[in-house]
Design a protein around this motif. Structure first.
Motif, short mmCIF file in Angstrom:
data_model
loop_
_atom_site.label_atom_id
_atom_site.label_comp_id
_atom_site.label_asym_id
_atom_site.label_seq_id
_atom_site.Cartn_x
_atom_site.Cartn_y
_atom_site.Cartn_z
N PRO A 1 0.83 -1.21 0.00
CA PRO A 1 0.00 0.00 0.00
C PRO A 1 0.87 1.25 0.00
N GLY A 2 0.48 2.21 -0.81
CA GLY A 2 1.18 3.50 -0.78
C GLY A 2 2.41 3.58 -1.66
N VAL A 3 2.74 2.50 -2.36
CA VAL A 3 3.99 2.52 -3.13
C VAL A 3 3.93 3.55 -4.25
N LEU A 4 2.74 3.71 -4.86
CA LEU A 4 2.61 4.70 -5.93
C LEU A 4 2.78 6.11 -5.36
N ALA A 5 2.21 6.33 -4.16
CA ALA A 5 2.35 7.64 -3.52
C ALA A 5 3.82 7.96 -3.25
N ARG A 6 4.62 6.94 -2.90
CA ARG A 6 6.05 7.16 -2.67
C ARG A 6 6.73 7.65 -3.94
N VAL A 7 6.39 6.99 -5.05
CA VAL A 7 7.03 7.33 -6.32
C VAL A 7 6.60 8.73 -6.77
N VAL A 8 5.30 8.98 -6.71
CA VAL A 8 4.79 10.28 -7.15
C VAL A 8 5.29 11.39 -6.22
N GLY A 9 5.30 11.10 -4.90
CA GLY A 9 5.79 12.08 -3.93
C GLY A 9 7.25 12.42 -4.16
N LEU A 10 8.03 11.42 -4.55
CA LEU A 10 9.44 11.66 -4.84
C LEU A 10 9.58 12.66 -5.99
N PHE A 11 8.78 12.46 -7.04
CA PHE A 11 8.87 13.36 -8.20
C PHE A 11 8.44 14.78 -7.83
N SER A 12 7.32 14.91 -7.10
CA SER A 12 6.87 16.27 -6.77
C SER A 12 7.80 16.90 -5.74
N GLY A 13 8.24 16.11 -4.74
CA GLY A 13 9.08 16.66 -3.69
C GLY A 13 10.42 17.16 -4.21
N ARG A 14 10.95 16.50 -5.22
CA ARG A 14 12.27 16.89 -5.72
C ARG A 14 12.19 17.69 -7.02
N GLY A 15 10.96 18.02 -7.40
CA GLY A 15 10.80 18.91 -8.55
C GLY A 15 11.06 18.27 -9.90
N TYR A 16 10.90 16.96 -10.00
CA TYR A 16 11.05 16.31 -11.29
C TYR A 16 9.71 16.33 -12.01
N ASN A 17 9.81 16.22 -13.34
CA ASN A 17 8.65 16.32 -14.20
C ASN A 17 8.05 14.92 -14.44
N ILE A 18 6.73 14.81 -14.42
CA ILE A 18 6.10 13.56 -14.89
C ILE A 18 5.26 13.91 -16.11
N GLU A 19 5.62 13.34 -17.27
CA GLU A 19 4.81 13.59 -18.47
C GLU A 19 3.73 12.55 -18.61
N SER A 20 4.04 11.32 -18.21
CA SER A 20 2.98 10.32 -18.19
C SER A 20 3.36 9.24 -17.19
N LEU A 21 2.33 8.56 -16.70
CA LEU A 21 2.53 7.57 -15.64
C LEU A 21 1.52 6.46 -15.83
#
Lengths: 171, 595
Positions: free
Chosen positions: A21-41
């Motif tokens: 549980p929550g593994v997707l939130a970890r990945v997405v949180g990492l991208f937003s927290g460190r300012g990386y871009n997500i174009e698609s997921l």
């Protein structure tokens, strides 16, 4: 870190994770927290035992940023493996889109012709509308949507990119 | 412990399993604060004698105390707090432990499973809130899972780059019955997490080759050595002896190498020594061991050590090339990698380029002769640097642990207190948490009841977690709190003076308490130290007094901390205390925007 190069190349990164549980939130949180871009997921379970999921991320950045993204993903505890498919050799990328076109008369016929050229299937039809299903790499999907624009494009739903390396080696 | 029979196996409550698993992990002390959601756990604690619970006065103090315990022992610190505000109060400490790579297992209460998401009383999304400030976190959803998760949490907290781990414990799970069997802790393998220990042989060989070919080498060492353990520090000393190369350390790494040794150039970075920063700037081979090129170390990135080849040894691959481009990365535990490097150096019968090294040392001695830490102690007012120097002289032969708060006093402590061993120095490096020192001293003193524990403090920081005096009194901890009282939030005041036209906005410590009376009302001893000529005798009196002492040392109010590499400047653009530019540093607009 934050320097933006003019053309930040796109990278498709596949992440094999433990399906906790929550593994997707970890990945997405990492991208937003460190300012990386997500174009698609995209994310789905990928094994029969249902304990592994695969996340495909399209992101962009210079070499230093892409290396950081990979290292940061590998640092997450429930991650089995991270592969940068753009770096690691040839790969196949596919995306599926459902495209709603509302049109009558000549536009309706033209939409069907274009769909035929793109090997898009009509999966729903009324007298005034179609829903097309189109599959291909993102460029093809974009081109199809662009062509539908003047013909009565009403709504688009896209899956985002799924990708896999060519050849016999598995992740 | 109570238990019922189910399917032929004894069952225990989730809380009992938790306590058993903690006991099996060898946990001796928990720092915590009770509340509604953790009542079943406190009940289970009450029924046993293996684990001692230290009652703090605010949950933030519990995490810092656990950090002090962890850093002074090398063992993980354990925290127990309730749901909602208990967990949110712990967030600062968790972030602090995350930034400084301190192994912490924090148990947080949670409302019962069926209430989660309902905005129940004292509910907070602890998992969501702590996800970015922990190495990992767990929500226990079944009492049968409790044991596995506790052991996994300790594994994650202590393996690889250490860090804080949260276990969120819904109240019903702690009450429900479940099974527990002690696993084979020696051979625990994590499903996905396998941090590398050994460096790759080719990387080691290349690193040693590069080191041996150096003409102006420097070791740049950090907190990774302390985390790796005393053996890693011993190997570092051997390698420095073998090569004869100079060595500098980050704030976090102080004590990994004996400060009294002539090869030690002192701390580097924003308030590092002239010789350390210049050596970093001019070196041709930099050997970074367990440090992470933090912005307080590098100064302006494009001017950081422009002519050097950089070797970076780190257990965390994400530290490589994060801020600075590295020429050679060695991924692994720094202690193991040092062992490999030593073996390789000896096997290959490598010799340093002695002629070049002699020239390099001559240059370094020139920088040293600048005496960048020099200050003038007059007859009337105590200089803060002098206070720490005297504290050092009067405590150096004792079994001493030092904690600090954050600010000028912290930097002066780092500059003037000389650490000869690892695990003696506890300070909030990465996060810079004011209020860290007092609770950290509580944790260190709990771990080392017969040692001398001194919190070098500032009057502003001290007020941030002053409630922990009550904790220290409850457990009769003989802490010595050495407040360098300059009536200012000194470091902020310094920046306002140097960078913001001396507009001292909100940095005066107004309405300070009388620290002697404060000590008195807690049942401790207070003293004021005002005159330079009474300093030694007063420090001695503080050390000789039984129990907790608060020494209110009135120091020069407007003393600034130098050397200083201002924001956006390079290592060789330091401001020195006695220089002409000390009052008006050249800071670019860009530099002003940096922290």
């Amino acid at each position: 870190m934050s320097e933006k190069s003019e053309i930040a190349p796109k990278h498709t990164i596949a992440v094999l994770v433990d399906n906790e549980p929550g593994v997707l939130a970890r990945v997405v949180g990492l991208f937003s927290g460190r300012g990386y871009n997500i174009e698609s997921l995209t994310v789905a379970k990928v094994d029969a035992g249902e304990d592994r999921s695969r996340i495909n991320i399209v992101t962009s950045g210079n070499e230093m940023i892409i290396d950081q993204i990979r290292a940061q993903l590998e640092r997450l505890i429930p991650v089995f493996r991270v592969v940068d498919l753009t770096e690691s050799g040839p790969s196949v990328e596919r995306e599926l889109a459902l495209v709603k076109v509302v049109a009558k008369g000549e536009n309706r016929i033209e939409a069907l012709r274009v769909a035929d050229i793109f090997r898009a299937r009509a999966v729903d039809s009324t007298l005034g509308s179609f829903v097309f299903e189109v599959t291909g790499d993102s460029g093809k999907v974009n081109a199809f949507i662009d062509l539908m624009q003047p013909l009565g494009l009403a709504e688009v739903s896209r899956t985002g990119v799924v990708a896999i390396a060519r050849g016999a080696d598995a992740m | 412990m109570s238990g019922t029979e189910q399917n032929g196996k004894a069952t225990l409550s989730g809380a009992e399993i938790l306590i058993r698993a903690l006991t099996d992990q060898g946990v001796e002390v928990i720092f915590g604060y009770p509340g509604g959601a953790v009542l079943p756990i406190y009940d289970a604690l009450f029924a046993q004698n293996n684990i001692r619970h230290i009652l703090v006065r605010q949950e933030g103090g519990a995490v810092h105390a656990a950090e002090g315990y962890a850093r002074s022992t090398g063992k993980p610190g354990v925290v127990l707090v309730t749901s909602g505000p208990g967990a949110t109060n712990a967030v600062t400490g968790l972030t602090d432990a995350m930034m400084d790579s301190i192994p912490i297992v924090c148990l947080t209460g949670q409302v019962a499973s069926h209430l989660i998401g309902n905005d129940a009383f004292q509910e907070a999304d602890t998992i969501g809130i702590t996800r970015p400030c922990t190495k990992h976190n767990y929500l226990v959803q079944d009492a049968d899972e409790m044991g596995r998760i506790v052991h996994e949490a300790f594994y994650v907290a202590t393996h690889g780059r250490p860090g804080p781990v949260v276990i969120d414990l819904p109240k019903d799970i702690c009450v429900n019955q479940g099974h527990y069997e002690k696993p084979d802790l020696e051979n625990l393998k994590h499903k996905t997490y396998r941090p590398p220990i050994e460096g790759k042989t080719e990387a080691i060989a290349a690193a040693v080759e590069m080191m041996a070919g150096a003409k102006r080498p420097i070791f740049y060492t950090g907190g990774g050595l302390i985390n790796s353990g005393p053996e890693a520090c011993a190997r570092l000393q051997e390698l420095v002896r073998l090569t004869g190369y100079p060595i500098t350390s980050t704030l976090m790494g102080l004590g990994a190498y004996p400060a009294s040794d002539d090869r030690f150039l002192g701390m580097l970075g924003m308030h590092g020594t002239y010789e350390a920063n210049n050596a970093m700037h001019d070196c041709d081979v930099m050997i970074c061991l367990g440090a992470r090129f933090d912005d307080r170390i590098t100064g302006r990135l494009d001017a950081f050590s422009p002519h050097s080849k950089k070797i970076h040894v780190d257990i965390d691959p994400s530290s490589i090339n994060k801020n600075i481009s590295i020429d050679l990365a060695v991924i692994g535990d720094v202690g193991k990698v040092l062992e490999q490097m030593l073996a390789r150096w000896k096997d290959g019968a490598y010799q340093p380029d002695q002629a070049a090294l002699n020239d390099w040392w001559t240059t370094i001695q020139k920088w040293r002769s600048r005496h960048c830490l020099a200050f003038t102690q007059g007859a009337d007012i105590i200089k803060p640097q002098h206070a720490i120097q005297r504290l050092y002289e009067l405590t150096k032969d004792r079994d001493t642990y030092i904690t600090t708060e954050v600010g000028q006093h912290q930097m002066w402590a780092a500059q003037f207190y000389k650490f000869e061993e690892p695990n003696r120095w506890m300070t909030s490096g990465g996060l810079g948490t004011m209020g860290y020192g007092l609770p950290a001293a509580v944790g260190a003193q709990i771990a080392h009841p017969d040692s001398l524990v001194v919190d070098i403090s500032g009057e502003a920081s001290f007020m941030m977690n002053v409630q922990e005096l009550s904790t220290a009194m409850q457990y009769k901890l003989p802490l010595k709190i050495f407040i360098l009282n300059n009536r200012w939030m000194g470091m902020v005041r310094q920046w306002q003076q140097l960078l913001h036209g001396s507009r001292f906005s909100e940095t005066y410590s107004e309405a300070l308490p009388d620290f002697v009376k404060l000590a008195d009302c807690f049942g401790a001893t207070g003293m004021v130290i005002e005159r330079p000529d009474e300093l030694d005798a007063s420090i001695q009196k503080m050390l000789d007094t039984d129990g907790l002492v608060i020494a209110d040392v009135r120091v020069a109010q407007e003393e600034n901390c130098f050397p200083m590499v201002p924001s956006g400047a390079a290592h060789n653009e330091m401001i020195l205390g006695d220089g002409e530019n000390a009052d008006r540093p050249k800071v670019s607009g860009e530099g002003m925007a940096l922290v």
